[in-house]
Write a protein that holds these residues in place. Structure first.
Motif, short mmCIF file in Angstrom:
data_model
loop_
_atom_site.label_atom_id
_atom_site.label_comp_id
_atom_site.label_asym_id
_atom_site.label_seq_id
_atom_site.Cartn_x
_atom_site.Cartn_y
_atom_site.Cartn_z
N GLN A 246 13.60 28.54 22.62
CA GLN A 246 12.84 29.71 23.85
C GLN A 246 14.09 30.37 24.65
O GLN A 246 14.18 30.90 25.10
N ALA A 247 14.45 28.62 25.37
CA ALA A 247 15.49 29.11 26.11
C ALA A 247 16.38 29.50 26.14
O ALA A 247 17.12 30.25 26.78
N ALA B 185 16.58 32.74 24.91
CA ALA B 185 16.39 33.56 26.73
C ALA B 185 17.74 33.76 27.59
O ALA B 185 18.00 34.59 27.88
N GLN B 186 18.57 32.35 26.97
CA GLN B 186 20.10 32.74 28.14
C GLN B 186 20.90 33.35 26.75
O GLN B 186 21.74 34.27 27.19
N ILE C 48 11.87 36.06 28.24
CA ILE C 48 12.69 35.68 29.07
C ILE C 48 14.08 36.10 29.64
O ILE C 48 14.92 36.26 30.61
N HIS D 41 14.41 29.24 32.99
CA HIS D 41 14.21 30.34 32.35
C HIS D 41 11.74 29.82 32.80
O HIS D 41 11.41 29.22 32.82
N GLY E 35 14.87 35.24 33.77
CA GLY E 35 15.01 33.99 34.33
C GLY E 35 16.08 33.84 34.97
O GLY E 35 16.69 35.08 35.54
#
Length: 486
Positions: free
Chosen positions: A185-186, A189-190, A35, A54, A37
């Motif tokens: 996935q991105a 993470a955001q 996660i 990311h 970034g």
């Protein structure tokens, strides 16, 4: 929607994650790698944008927060923009928080089919927060939007579809799946507040290919994450829903013939034509489809099957009368669902507000042609669908009964052919009325974690025609239940 060969038819309120995860913290060593970034902010055309890079996947998200377009319910946040993977590969998304209990509501995504048709179709014509009523030039709020219950994510994939732009390396359903997984996935993470939410994958039409394969890929990646061979965020997949899906050509080309002769509205072919097409199916289409599968699906064999079955069955029947292949009750120039949303999205003011960087194209031919070059349309995803049902997640297969292109005859036959512990019991069951507040909206049957539903009076885009039914079945499936009458 599903293309015909040779015919192009066609959400906790956090205004910015920076408040929850400051850039001075997000790259600390104690933050999990998947996660991590970098976050930055800039303005373009007077619109403020957020960029999130990311670390784990190398993907970059560039998006606008609360554009004011489409979802205007007070306090409901929305985000629209791009995920960039690699060089010049930009995948469009539009995310809407749930109107109710967004901080605890589940997360779902909706993908349209094609292959190569934009999920803005689903957003604006089917189950999104706004719609165009009676040909209006501007949208109004949709009271039956699926974000009444869930946080909703719409993605234009593969690249080249809708607002997505750049190089498109995807040539098949199988090669499309990793891109959508990378996107998620991105996204997690955001927006880490959604990481552990129940997740539902809903799709239609060519989604009969996308749905089983994407769900299976997500589950295989979850297993790889669990055993340490892949780094990433577990996707808590609890539901798969596919309406009017294209799952298995062997079953569904035959269904074209049977539905055309014996549907509940009006026959599209005569008895003698039914006999003739059945003979043709047996002598030419079926052997070609078997060759596609028996040669482990070589591109040339599957391309040949697609052209053979189109030229001998799908094309002739679909052009044999004045009817809309997506709603046989209407003529071929059927204006519904209204396409006014397209010109709206092509407006420069709207594009600027939502952060779109390319002109909108509903169903461009380039992505479709890449899938066609691998014969993807002729490949069956019935076995993959069976493994998804066997995994135990809730699976809903449903169809509007006025649709021809992915009709309910074929959908029911596919459901009856799904291989799982309850197969025999499911196939033996008779469908009974499915009601919404006591009013029959279709017929259905269930067994174990599999539900099948035929929706009365609905064409290809079920939510447009029967929004109340659609919202009820969506809620029930996302609640990890087989569907049931109310």
């Amino acid at each position: 929607m599903r293309f015909q060969a040779g015919y192009l038819a066609a959400s906790v309120v956090l205004p910015s994650l920076a408040a929850a995860l400051p850039s001075s913290v997000e790259n600390r060593d104690d933050v999990p790698a998947h996660i991590r970034g970098k976050r930055s902010f800039y303005s373009r055309d007077g619109i403020k944008r957020t960029v999130f890079e990311h670390e784990a996947t190398g993907a970059k998200m560039d998006f606008v927060t609360n554009s004011g377009i489409c979802e205007t319910t007070p306090g409901v946040n929305q985000y629209s923009g791009y995920l960039s993977v690699g060089s010049d590969e930009n995948m469009w998304f539009w995310f809407f928080e749930a109107r109710n209990n967004a901080s605890t509501a589940p997360l779902a995504t909706f993908l349209n089919g094609g292959p190569g048709c934009s999920s803005m179709i689903g957003l604006f014509q089917e189950n999104g927060p706004c719609h165009f009523v009676n040909g209006s030039s501007t949208p109004s709020l949709n009271p039956y939007s699926w974000n009444e219950y869930a946080n909703m994510l719409y993605i234009d994939q593969p690249i080249g579809t809708g607002f997505s732009y750049g190089k498109d390396p995807v040539t098949s359903t199988v090669t499309a799946a990793p891109y959508v997984w990378t996107f998620l996935q991105a996204f997690f993470a955001q927006f880490p507040q959604y990481e552990s939410r129940d997740f539902g994958l809903f799709t239609e039409s060519y989604g009969g290919h996308y749905g089983p394969e994407f769900a299976s890929y997500f589950e295989s990646q979850n297993a790889a994450i669990a055993n340490g061979t892949t780094k990433g965020e577990n996707i808590s997949l609890v539901a798969l829903g596919i309406n009017n899906g294209w799952y298995d050509p062997i079953i569904q080309y035959k269904a074209y013939i049977d539905f055309s002769y014996n549907n509940t509205y009006s026959p599209l072919i005569s008895a003698s034509q039914h006999t003739s097409y059945t003979n043709t199916y047996t002598s030419s289409c079926l052997p070609a489809l078997k060759e596609c599968s028996s040669t482990t699906g070589s591109n040339s064999a599957c391309e040949n099957a697609e052209s053979t079955c189109y030229n001998d069955i799908e094309g002739p029947i679909s052009n044999s009368g004045d009817f809309d292949v997506y709603d046989i009750r209407e003529p071929s120039n059927d204006p519904y669902p209204p396409a006014t949303y397209v010109s709206y999205l092509q407006s420069s003011d709207v594009m600027t507000a939502i952060g779109a960087q390319s002109n909108y194209s509903e169903c461009p031919s380039a992505p479709y042609n890449k899938f066609s070059s691998t014969g993807d349309d002729s490949r069956s995803f019935l076995a993959t669908l069976s493994t998804v049902v066997q995994s135990g997640i809730q699976v809903l297969l449903w169809a509007g009964d006025a649709d021809w292109i992915c009709n309910w005859f074929g959908g029911l036959a596919v459901a009856n052919a799904v291989d799982f512990d309850g197969s025999a019991a499911f196939a033996a069951k008779e469908a009974v009325n499915y009601t919404v507040d006591g009013v029959a909206g279709g017929t259905f049957k269930t067994e174990g974690n599999l539900s099948w539903l035929r929706v009365f009076g609905a064409g290809h885009e079920v939510s447009y025609y029967q929004p109340e039914v659609a919202l009820q079945v969506f809620k029930q499936t996302m609640q990890k239940k087989v569907i049931f009458s109310t």
